[in-house]
Scaffold this motif. Structure first.
Motif, PDB file in Angstrom:
ATOM      1  N   UNK A  30      67.478  59.010  77.937  1.00 40.67           N
ATOM      2  CA  UNK A  30      66.278  58.524  78.448  1.00 40.67           C
ATOM      3  C   UNK A  30      65.208  58.382  77.368  1.00 40.67           C
ATOM      4  N   UNK A  31      64.260  57.555  77.506  1.00 45.81           N
ATOM      5  CA  UNK A  31      63.197  57.282  76.571  1.00 45.81           C
ATOM      6  C   UNK A  31      62.621  58.635  76.065  1.00 45.81           C
ATOM      7  N   UNK A  32      62.481  59.722  76.812  1.00 49.10           N
ATOM      8  CA  UNK A  32      61.812  60.918  76.442  1.00 49.10           C
ATOM      9  C   UNK A  32      62.782  61.597  75.529  1.00 49.10           C
ATOM     10  N   UNK A  33      64.157  61.698  75.872  1.00 46.91           N
ATOM     11  CA  UNK A  33      64.982  62.463  75.150  1.00 46.91           C
ATOM     12  C   UNK A  33      65.442  61.664  73.775  1.00 46.91           C
ATOM     13  N   UNK A  34      65.299  60.324  73.739  1.00 45.18           N
ATOM     14  CA  UNK A  34      65.398  59.674  72.375  1.00 45.18           C
ATOM     15  C   UNK A  34      64.325  60.011  71.584  1.00 45.18           C
ATOM     16  N   UNK A  35      63.050  59.926  72.086  1.00 43.46           N
ATOM     17  CA  UNK A  35      61.859  60.156  71.461  1.00 43.46           C
ATOM     18  C   UNK A  35      61.916  61.677  70.708  1.00 43.46           C
ATOM     19  N   UNK A  36      62.660  62.627  71.411  1.00 44.94           N
ATOM     20  CA  UNK A  36      62.621  63.707  71.014  1.00 44.94           C
ATOM     21  C   UNK A  36      63.775  63.870  69.615  1.00 44.94           C
ATOM     22  N   UNK A  37      64.371  62.944  69.718  1.00 43.37           N
ATOM     23  CA  UNK A  37      65.478  62.912  68.750  1.00 43.37           C
ATOM     24  C   UNK A  37      64.838  62.234  67.441  1.00 43.37           C
ATOM     25  N   UNK A  38      64.050  61.097  67.573  1.00 39.24           N
ATOM     26  CA  UNK A  38      63.212  60.475  66.472  1.00 39.24           C
ATOM     27  C   UNK A  38      62.325  61.505  65.911  1.00 39.24           C
ATOM     28  N   UNK A  39      61.785  62.273  66.881  1.00 37.45           N
ATOM     29  CA  UNK A  39      60.578  63.247  66.358  1.00 37.45           C
ATOM     30  C   UNK A  39      61.140  64.263  65.503  1.00 37.45           C
ATOM     31  N   UNK A  67      58.721  49.569  72.781  1.00 35.80           N
ATOM     32  CA  UNK A  67      58.020  48.435  73.179  1.00 35.80           C
ATOM     33  C   UNK A  67      59.143  47.594  73.649  1.00 35.80           C
ATOM     34  N   UNK A  68      60.045  47.547  74.411  1.00 34.20           N
ATOM     35  CA  UNK A  68      61.007  46.515  74.919  1.00 34.20           C
ATOM     36  C   UNK A  68      60.491  45.222  75.479  1.00 34.20           C
ATOM     37  N   UNK A  69      59.099  45.338  75.843  1.00 37.32           N
ATOM     38  CA  UNK A  69      58.482  44.230  76.309  1.00 37.32           C
ATOM     39  C   UNK A  69      58.222  44.452  77.926  1.00 37.32           C
ATOM     40  N   UNK A  70      58.362  45.626  78.277  1.00 38.05           N
ATOM     41  CA  UNK A  70      58.024  45.873  79.654  1.00 38.05           C
ATOM     42  C   UNK A  70      57.648  47.397  79.649  1.00 38.05           C
ATOM     43  N   UNK A  71      56.879  47.995  80.719  1.00 38.28           N
ATOM     44  CA  UNK A  71      56.573  49.236  80.714  1.00 38.28           C
ATOM     45  C   UNK A  71      57.584  50.254  80.922  1.00 38.28           C
ATOM     46  N   UNK A  72      57.848  51.179  80.339  1.00 37.73           N
ATOM     47  CA  UNK A  72      58.887  52.401  80.567  1.00 37.73           C
ATOM     48  C   UNK A  72      58.213  53.676  80.621  1.00 37.73           C
ATOM     49  N   UNK A  73      58.742  54.746  81.614  1.00 43.16           N
ATOM     50  CA  UNK A  73      58.252  56.084  81.717  1.00 43.16           C
ATOM     51  C   UNK A  73      59.436  56.643  80.866  1.00 43.16           C
ATOM     52  N   UNK A  74      59.085  57.983  80.744  1.00 44.19           N
ATOM     53  CA  UNK A  74      59.942  58.903  79.831  1.00 44.19           C
ATOM     54  C   UNK A  74      61.362  58.978  80.838  1.00 44.19           C
ATOM     55  N   UNK A  75      61.487  58.939  81.870  1.00 45.55           N
ATOM     56  CA  UNK A  75      62.695  59.091  82.764  1.00 45.55           C
ATOM     57  C   UNK A  75      63.495  57.739  82.814  1.00 45.55           C
ATOM     58  N   UNK A  76      62.967  56.647  82.041  1.00 42.09           N
ATOM     59  CA  UNK A  76      63.839  55.170  82.035  1.00 42.09           C
ATOM     60  C   UNK A  76      64.868  55.433  80.871  1.00 42.09           C
ATOM     61  N   UNK A  77      66.039  54.531  80.997  1.00 37.73           N
ATOM     62  CA  UNK A  77      66.981  54.727  79.997  1.00 37.73           C
ATOM     63  C   UNK A  77      66.110  54.072  78.667  1.00 37.73           C
ATOM     64  N   UNK A  78      66.392  54.865  77.571  1.00 38.67           N
ATOM     65  CA  UNK A  78      66.281  54.050  76.318  1.00 38.67           C
ATOM     66  C   UNK A  78      66.906  52.777  76.098  1.00 38.67           C
ATOM     67  N   UNK A  79      66.053  51.739  75.656  1.00 41.05           N
ATOM     68  CA  UNK A  79      66.882  50.428  75.266  1.00 41.05           C
ATOM     69  C   UNK A  79      66.618  50.072  73.662  1.00 41.05           C
ATOM     70  N   UNK A  80      67.075  48.928  73.449  1.00 45.31           N
ATOM     71  CA  UNK A  80      66.853  48.445  72.048  1.00 45.31           C
ATOM     72  C   UNK A  80      67.441  49.086  71.014  1.00 45.31           C
ATOM     73  N   UNK A  81      68.428  50.155  71.374  1.00 47.05           N
ATOM     74  CA  UNK A  81      69.081  50.620  70.332  1.00 47.05           C
ATOM     75  C   UNK A  81      70.681  49.930  69.854  1.00 47.05           C
TER      76      UNK A  81
END
Length: 180
Positions: A30-39, A67-81
């Motif tokens: 998810x976006x939240x999980x990937x964000x934790x990794x980046x942080x 910013x994939x071009x649409x709104x995502x919440x933390x429980x959405x799949x991370x994109x653009x990787x």
């Protein structure tokens, strides 16, 4: 070979023996999980993203997982990787948990996604937007037309397959270890 929508680089279908047992996360990262990794690591993913817009794939320099071009919440799949981002994430996950993580092979991914079936989708030969997130504005295999959400949806938005895995069809593309 007669499967509708099959590309020339898909197939032929083969019997594959997977020599070792393996485990699979029931959700896409998810976006939240990937964000934790980046942080935690300061990993840089770059500032471009392959996108599907206006019936065409293109690289956009103004898009990223943030910013994939649409709104995502933390429980959405991370994109653009890219593949290197995915590899860096599983390396970090292994190091931070003390367990071995890796990307699935193509054969493992197909087995897990189809859940022992021989059909294009774990539930059968047709798809609808009530079962998966994709551009359903034109029916697949003479199936009904559906909606095009133009964005990802939460990783648990649809029913899990018989292996307990969510959204193995649609929503985003998945990276695998060995080949496209």
């Amino acid at each position: 070979e007669t499967e509708e929508g099959r590309d020339s680089d898909e197939g032929p279908q083969r019997t594959v023996r997977i020599g070792k047992t393996f485990a699979v996360g029931k959700f896409t990262i998810t976006v939240s999980e990937f964000s934790a990794f980046v942080k935690a690591t300061g990993h840089e993913t770059g500032t471009t993203c392959w996108v599907w817009e206006n019936d065409d794939f293109s690289v956009r320099s103004d898009r990223s997982w943030r910013n994939p071009g649409y709104i995502q919440a933390g429980n959405h799949p991370v994109t653009c990787l890219n593949w290197n981002d995915a590899k860096a994430y599983v390396k970090w996950l292994s190091k931070s948990t003390g367990k071995n993580y890796r990307l699935l092979t193509e054969a493992e991914w197909e087995y897990a996604a189809r859940a022992r079936t021989m059909t294009p989708f774990w539930w059968g030969s047709s798809i609808s937007t009530s079962r998966a997130n994709y551009d359903g504005t034109s029916g697949y295999r003479n199936g009904p037309n559906g909606e095009n959400r133009n964005r990802t949806v939460s990783v648990n938005s649809f029913e899990a397959n018989p292996f307990g895995l969510y959204q193995v069809h649609g929503n985003i593309w998945q990276w695998v270890e060995d080949c496209y």
